[in-house]
Design a protein around this motif. Structure first.
Motif, short mmCIF file in Angstrom:
data_model
loop_
_atom_site.label_atom_id
_atom_site.label_comp_id
_atom_site.label_asym_id
_atom_site.label_seq_id
_atom_site.Cartn_x
_atom_site.Cartn_y
_atom_site.Cartn_z
N VAL A 27 -22.62 -25.92 9.55
CA VAL A 27 -22.43 -25.61 10.80
C VAL A 27 -21.11 -24.78 11.09
O VAL A 27 -20.09 -25.34 10.39
CB VAL A 27 -22.24 -26.86 11.81
CG1 VAL A 27 -21.29 -27.75 11.62
CG2 VAL A 27 -22.28 -26.23 13.26
N LEU A 28 -21.23 -23.54 11.71
CA LEU A 28 -20.12 -22.77 11.93
C LEU A 28 -19.35 -23.23 13.08
O LEU A 28 -19.82 -23.18 14.23
CB LEU A 28 -20.68 -21.53 12.13
CG LEU A 28 -19.54 -20.46 12.31
CD1 LEU A 28 -18.83 -20.06 11.27
CD2 LEU A 28 -20.02 -18.98 12.64
N SER B 66 -31.70 -19.19 10.95
CA SER B 66 -30.91 -19.29 12.23
C SER B 66 -29.45 -19.52 11.87
O SER B 66 -29.02 -20.11 10.86
CB SER B 66 -31.55 -20.00 12.90
OG SER B 66 -31.54 -21.41 12.70
N THR B 67 -28.69 -19.14 12.92
CA THR B 67 -27.22 -19.46 12.89
C THR B 67 -27.06 -20.74 13.63
O THR B 67 -27.41 -20.84 14.70
CB THR B 67 -26.43 -18.45 13.52
OG1 THR B 67 -26.69 -17.11 12.78
CG2 THR B 67 -24.89 -18.86 13.42
N ASP C 1 -14.71 -13.98 19.03
CA ASP C 1 -14.31 -12.57 19.57
C ASP C 1 -15.53 -11.73 19.57
O ASP C 1 -15.71 -11.08 18.45
CB ASP C 1 -13.02 -11.95 18.86
CG ASP C 1 -12.39 -10.86 19.74
OD1 ASP C 1 -13.15 -10.23 20.74
OD2 ASP C 1 -11.42 -10.50 19.42
N ALA C 2 -16.18 -11.34 20.49
CA ALA C 2 -17.38 -10.30 20.24
C ALA C 2 -17.01 -8.89 20.26
O ALA C 2 -17.87 -8.05 19.77
CB ALA C 2 -18.20 -10.50 21.54
N THR D 246 -22.96 -10.02 15.74
CA THR D 246 -21.88 -9.39 14.72
C THR D 246 -20.86 -10.20 15.01
O THR D 246 -19.85 -10.33 13.90
CB THR D 246 -21.66 -8.05 15.86
OG1 THR D 246 -22.70 -7.30 15.89
CG2 THR D 246 -20.53 -7.23 14.91
N ALA D 247 -20.36 -10.78 16.03
CA ALA D 247 -19.32 -11.81 16.20
C ALA D 247 -19.31 -13.04 15.42
O ALA D 247 -18.44 -13.38 14.57
CB ALA D 247 -19.04 -12.04 17.49
N LEU D 248 -20.83 -13.58 15.23
CA LEU D 248 -20.90 -14.86 14.67
C LEU D 248 -20.59 -14.41 13.05
O LEU D 248 -20.06 -15.32 12.15
CB LEU D 248 -22.30 -15.22 14.73
CG LEU D 248 -22.49 -15.78 16.07
CD1 LEU D 248 -23.79 -16.35 16.18
CD2 LEU D 248 -21.64 -17.07 16.29
N GLN D 249 -21.25 -13.25 12.46
CA GLN D 249 -20.81 -12.59 11.20
C GLN D 249 -19.43 -12.53 10.96
O GLN D 249 -18.94 -12.92 9.85
CB GLN D 249 -21.70 -11.52 11.16
CG GLN D 249 -23.47 -11.76 11.06
CD GLN D 249 -24.04 -10.45 11.02
OE1 GLN D 249 -23.46 -9.34 11.28
NE2 GLN D 249 -25.22 -10.44 10.75
N ALA D 250 -18.93 -11.84 11.84
CA ALA D 250 -17.36 -11.83 11.40
C ALA D 250 -16.60 -12.89 11.30
O ALA D 250 -15.60 -13.04 10.90
CB ALA D 250 -16.72 -10.82 12.79
N ALA D 251 -17.11 -14.02 12.32
CA ALA D 251 -16.38 -15.27 12.24
C ALA D 251 -16.54 -16.14 10.97
O ALA D 251 -16.08 -17.17 10.87
CB ALA D 251 -16.90 -16.16 13.43
N GLY D 252 -17.64 -15.60 10.07
CA GLY D 252 -17.77 -16.32 8.84
C GLY D 252 -19.27 -16.98 8.54
O GLY D 252 -19.14 -17.47 7.63
#
Length: 263
Positions: free
Chosen positions: A215-216, A142-143, A161-162, A243-249
């Motif tokens: 933690v992100l 999980s994220t 940013d979604a 997708t936004a979480l992946q883009a954020a790192g």
């Protein structure tokens, strides 16, 4: 349709934790004077109710100043609907929460209302999953993120940013991801109530079995907690949140949860 075909279940678990000032027993209807409790029923409505039933893949936990945690499952929506109290009014929700966590006075005042076991769970961070019992989620892969409403946004805590680049000439294409991984999110506002000092580390150890779980850290425009929950729920439903979480790192490690964010 069978439950397994419900697109809601394909989103992955979305579990939000919200800090609340005061104590659990202070939750009340229209209680503007108690720090934070005004948001409790509104966050429930935003995260658990949908136009036709409940958000089946959502969980919501309120974390009080003394470290007590109140977790609300979407089963509460069905439970109230079955008793002709489907309307998510503040009075219905607050009464259900109080009866659910064992307030005998609330139960005596409304002997007709029965809250099923597991709809509302009272615990601490350390025994959260154990208290959920048969309702405990599987959180492997999980994220784990900390979203600060009103944060400035920088390299350490980028802005979520979604739809980054959507519609821009030459910009990256936003491809919704579904099914998404489970998301566990700590949601709070800049300059407002934060989680107890040791809560982040205790939660990570309880949910993931490790004390140094990365933690992100992210930021989002300043808005009310329940408004942010509604917006994030929409992102999750259309497949843009992951997708936004992946883009954020994610899954890049940012900072262990034992370190409290400095505002």
């Amino acid at each position: 349709q069978p439950a397994a075909q419900d697109p809601q279940l394909e989103e992955g678990l979305f579990w939000i934790f919200v800090p609340v000032g005061g104590k659990l027993g202070e939750i009340a209807v229209d209680d503007w004077r108690k720090d934070g409790t005004y948001e409790v029923p509104r966050c429930c409505i935003s995260h658990l109710w949908r136009s036709r039933g409940a958000h089946l893949s959502h969980l919501l936990s309120f974390v009080f100043a003394d470290g007590e945690v109140l977790t609300v499952r979407p089963d509460l929506v069905t439970c109230l609907s079955r008793q002709q109290r489907a309307a998510p009014t503040e009075q219905n929700i607050v009464k259900a929460l109080r009866i659910g966590f064992g307030d005998r006075t609330a139960q005596r005042r409304d002997t007709w209302l029965k809250i099923d076991e597991g709809c509302v769970t009272r615990s601490r961070a350390g025994n959260l999953l154990r208290r959920l019992g048969g309702h405990r989620p599987q959180l492997s892969g999980s994220t784990f993120c900390d979203l600060l409403l009103g944060g400035a946004g920088d390299d350490e805590s980028p802005r979520l940013d979604a739809y980054a680049g959507a519609g821009a000439v030459g910009g990256p294409e936003v491809v919704p991801t579904r099914p998404a991984h489970d998301v566990v999110m700590l949601l709070h506002q800049v300059g407002d109530e934060d989680f107890p000092d040791t809560f982040r580390a205790e939660l990570a150890a309880s949910l993931f079995g490790v004390t140094g779980r990365p933690v992100l850290n992210l930021t989002f425009p300043l808005m009310s907690l329940h408004t942010a929950i509604s917006l994030l729920g929409h992102y999750g439903y259309v497949g843009a949140l992951q997708t936004a979480l992946q883009a954020a790192g994610w899954p890049a490690a940012r900072r262990p949860p034992s370190q409290t964010r400095r505002l």
